[in-house]
Design an enzyme around this catalytic site. Sequence first.
Site, short mmCIF file in Angstrom:
data_model
loop_
_atom_site.label_atom_id
_atom_site.label_comp_id
_atom_site.label_asym_id
_atom_site.label_seq_id
_atom_site.Cartn_x
_atom_site.Cartn_y
_atom_site.Cartn_z
N ASP A 97 2.56 5.91 -48.27
CA ASP A 97 2.55 5.40 -49.82
C ASP A 97 1.61 3.98 -49.77
O ASP A 97 1.33 3.62 -48.73
CB ASP A 97 4.05 5.07 -50.01
CG ASP A 97 4.86 4.09 -49.23
OD1 ASP A 97 4.20 3.69 -48.17
OD2 ASP A 97 6.00 4.06 -49.43
N ASP A 283 8.86 13.96 -52.24
CA ASP A 283 9.29 13.23 -51.14
C ASP A 283 10.54 12.42 -51.43
O ASP A 283 10.63 12.09 -52.72
CB ASP A 283 8.31 12.05 -50.30
CG ASP A 283 8.55 10.99 -51.18
OD1 ASP A 283 7.83 10.77 -52.18
OD2 ASP A 283 9.13 10.17 -51.01
N CYS A 357 23.10 29.46 -44.40
CA CYS A 357 21.78 28.81 -43.70
C CYS A 357 21.49 29.40 -42.33
O CYS A 357 22.48 29.52 -41.68
CB CYS A 357 22.40 27.22 -43.86
SG CYS A 357 20.99 26.19 -43.11
N CYS A 359 19.64 27.22 -40.36
CA CYS A 359 19.14 26.36 -39.47
C CYS A 359 19.73 26.11 -38.20
O CYS A 359 20.86 26.66 -38.20
CB CYS A 359 19.34 25.06 -40.33
SG CYS A 359 21.09 24.32 -40.22
N CYS A 362 23.50 25.19 -38.45
CA CYS A 362 24.44 26.16 -38.99
C CYS A 362 24.65 27.45 -38.01
O CYS A 362 25.69 27.90 -37.98
CB CYS A 362 24.25 26.69 -40.45
SG CYS A 362 24.37 25.21 -41.71
N HIS A 388 20.14 19.86 -40.80
CA HIS A 388 20.50 20.69 -41.88
C HIS A 388 20.09 20.32 -43.13
O HIS A 388 19.73 20.92 -43.81
CB HIS A 388 22.07 20.73 -41.79
CG HIS A 388 22.57 21.54 -43.05
ND1 HIS A 388 22.53 22.73 -43.09
CD2 HIS A 388 22.97 21.07 -44.27
CE1 HIS A 388 22.91 23.30 -44.23
NE2 HIS A 388 23.43 22.03 -44.86
#
Lengths: 416, 416
Positions: A97, A283, A357, A359, A362, A388
């Site tokens: 940024d 973002d 999920c 991931c 999980c 997660h």
Amino acid sequence: MGLRFEVGAASEAGGRRGSLYLPHGVVQTPVFMPVGTAATVKAVPQETLEQIGADGAGAEMILANTYHLTLRPGHELIRRMGGVHRFMSWRRPMLTDSGGFQVFSLAKLRKVTEDGVEFRSHLDGDKHFFSPEHSMEVQIALGADVMMAFDECVETPATRERTCDSMSLTHAWAARSKEYFETHKDEVPWAEEFGGSSQALFGIVQGGMYPDLRRESAERMVEMDFDGYAIGGLAVGEPPEVTREMIARTLEILPRDRPRYVMGVGYPDQIAEYARMGVDMMDCVLPTRAARHGLLFRRAEPGERQTVEDAIGEEETGIVRSGESWTGNINANPSAIRMNIKRVEYAEDQRPIDPACDCPVCRRYTRAYLRHLFMAREPLGATLNSIHNLAFYLDIMERVRGELAGNSFCQSTNLY
Amino acid sequence: MGLRFEVGAASEAGGRRGSLYLPHGVVQTPVFMPVGTAATVKAVPQETLEQIGADGAGAEMILANTYHLTLRPGHELIRRMGGVHRFMSWRRPMLTDSGGFQVFSLAKLRKVTEDGVEFRSHLDGDKHFFSPEHSMEVQIALGADVMMAFDECVETPATRERTCDSMSLTHAWAARSKEYFETHKDEVPWAEEFGGSSQALFGIVQGGMYPDLRRESAERMVEMDFDGYAIGGLAVGEPPEVTREMIARTLEILPRDRPRYVMGVGYPDQIAEYARMGVDMMDCVLPTRAARHGLLFRRAEPGERQTVEDAIGEEETGIVRSGESWTGNINANPSAIRMNIKRVEYAEDQRPIDPACDCPVCRRYTRAYLRHLFMAREPLGATLNSIHNLAFYLDIMERVRGELAGNSFCQSTNLY
């Protein structure tokens, strides 16, 4: 040429499936970019970031903050280390940024002139000066694939007059940013390594909560011909309908063949919504900041409502920005539910955060264990919660990309 | 039967290469066990722990603290979750300590009677009571593969009379621990799942810094016939020569066919030395605690000495225990060097922590980046530093196991 953007399938609502070609790789859009403020996505190792999300594709692009890195460890140090990619060992695309938002939200004793902003560091009180030229110099030293023109952010609410003056300053600074960038872009630390390619520069549309000022700002930015366009100054406390309206009015003006980026948003339902409206990049610190405060996202079951008990932690922990309240974020039919993992009802809950999920968290850990880590203030809690929540955000974007790819409303390929 | 121990090659100095068969797997000895105080090795995900160290074999066995887990989240909760393995999703062998050391080092307002210890929690001041029977009940609920008899730890230095009285109490408590364990060991949460196998119980040798008391304590423990024997009450501030002497005198008494465990040690050179003397198991918070304070271990170059600047951080950050000083730990010819990563000389150092190390941190990140993370207090710093230091410790043990396996002094296989 800093980027190439291919737009594929698009929906009637304006959403589009694209590919963004950058020096460090190709990014499938719409994309959500995790925030790596100080050259680290807080509490998550880079090797994990590369693997989370749909099909283990990982985060394809992350953001780092110019303000934070120039204060510590310093952009000159990072330049000597070969740029922020090499410094943090992240080989995929990055965006920095402009430093503007942090100068206006974190720094102390700001003094704004036409030339730039003088401020004191929130770390040690040392005096610094940011001008458009300096922001460019810093961002070239950092060497992210995409850098942002230096802008002023107004406080919310702001009068029309104040917003208009600030917008004009942003426009003048954008022109100076572009001029400096054009004459110095070959100074990027990896210029030789990536033979001939350079960074891309995006302009930032401002205009507060005034639709006509937003349109004017977008028109001025487009005249300046940036590689892409960001919509800044949103999600700063205004109601979600206003955020949506400002995005919609701005998107009407921005050219379809350039990437369009909304900065600092949002909740899961919001990022999906904005992507479907035609936003290509977003973002937000929300998934990682919420994670460190024990707020986890999961898919809603059919007809499920957000409970106040699970949402209320957000206000307690201050992760909502001033002016927002948790009730404002309770959606009648949310697709994502927020869980406050410290609630006692999770103490012996052997389910994963989100049974749907895939991931790494999980697949392995229970709510009971994550609650224990949070209550015991164990650092692993922040890490697992962040993994997660980020995977959850990346999965949302993957699903939206799937929706858009299946769209036959407008099959076109524009090359930029 | 809670364990089977096979002793293979042994060296003249007494070191031996063994295999420890436990309900949750086989552990190659000598082994270093990372400490997972609150059912988490601080800042390191379980999936990472499974992969670090030589050949990516990971940590084969870890430790959790009975005292911490009974206070939070409570051993009854962990029992209902299926035991500590399932609670934290660690499928490999584990050991729990007795709670004794923490009761004596962390808890407030202790009152010791023959029956047990009344104390107040260091977390909330609540009153608790630990007896040998209660420690067993808690450890059976946690369900680690190896549990420890309840012991008293004396302060250092302690008079002979005080040490002798405390040792006698430890012996009486060991007998009561064994009696309770024998009649309740079928209550372990995974009793059915692992059909018929149970936990193992180790006795703890005390005796302070008095060699004859150490011998007497070892003899009494051996008479009681435990599955293995620990040497407790060391590394509490005494000089390293005394630690070594106490270990050597105790090992002479302990049977060769049972695992021998020195609790709470040590520096890299020390764990290698003790393993070569015949110690089969060790644990210590040093690699992870040092990591969180920015102290990293690396292999010494030939003839290299430890610099004071790199070592001094230990005293600053309080990771050495009372009575020790960093100078006491500076060895004339160390095989491991301690780096204080916050030193400015590392600010632009593009080398990995240890160029000879194959851990995920050394393969990817520079000293410059790790210093930045530490200076910016980024949580990733603690994670990466901990991963490296643990990998460094596991590598040392792998090398010592290799040395011992190549030994032909005594090739014997004893089954227990």
